[in-house]
Design a protein around this motif. Sequence first.
Motif, short mmCIF file in Angstrom:
data_model
loop_
_atom_site.label_atom_id
_atom_site.label_comp_id
_atom_site.label_asym_id
_atom_site.label_seq_id
_atom_site.Cartn_x
_atom_site.Cartn_y
_atom_site.Cartn_z
N ALA A 50 0.64 -1.31 -0.06
CA ALA A 50 -0.12 0.07 -0.09
C ALA A 50 1.35 1.27 -0.24
N VAL A 51 2.00 0.87 0.53
CA VAL A 51 3.02 2.55 1.30
C VAL A 51 3.36 2.46 -0.21
N LEU A 52 3.92 1.35 -0.84
CA LEU A 52 5.00 1.70 -2.12
C LEU A 52 3.71 2.44 -3.38
N CYS A 53 2.29 1.74 -3.73
CA CYS A 53 1.86 1.87 -4.69
C CYS A 53 1.05 3.18 -3.88
N ARG A 54 1.14 3.97 -2.66
CA ARG A 54 0.56 4.91 -2.84
C ARG A 54 -1.06 5.18 -3.11
N VAL A 55 -1.79 3.43 -2.35
CA VAL A 55 -3.19 3.71 -2.63
C VAL A 55 -3.29 3.64 -0.71
N THR A 56 -4.43 3.40 -0.08
CA THR A 56 -4.86 3.16 1.34
C THR A 56 -4.65 1.27 1.31
N ASP A 57 -4.53 1.42 2.75
CA ASP A 57 -4.53 -0.35 3.12
C ASP A 57 -6.24 -0.36 2.50
#
Length: 148
Positions: free
Chosen positions: A67-74
Amino acid sequence: MSDERVGTVDPREADIRSWPTGRLLSVAARVVEARYHAFLATHGLTHAGLIALHHLREWPRTQRELAVLCRVTDQTMSRTVRHLSRAGYVGRRPDEQDRRRTRVDITPAGAEVLAMVWEAERGSDRLLGVVDDYEGFRRQLVQLITVT
């Protein structure tokens, strides 16, 4: 009476070469995104799924890391991983160090579809094949995105 309508321009005949660069970039982004979306859908992928597979190509990661790497929410990553799992592109298992976390790894089918998409991106005249210098184009895009 003439069949010509004053003030009506066929969009296919508009001289887009005269448009400001920002407008060209905006339209190009929408056109490429639509083509890419349609192409990915034929392989059971989404843009989010593709970038998740990209980040899994070297080693397994937790859903939170993805999620962090893809810049999206959990929550978005949870749906993306569930979709990729159903397609057979990723495997999921509890993290051995913390069983509350889920570890995700790419399957051989996921690695195969990722390689196929990369190849199509470079070679398809429909996706990005009109780009003369693919690597140079990528460098320029990264620079454009990362300029502060």
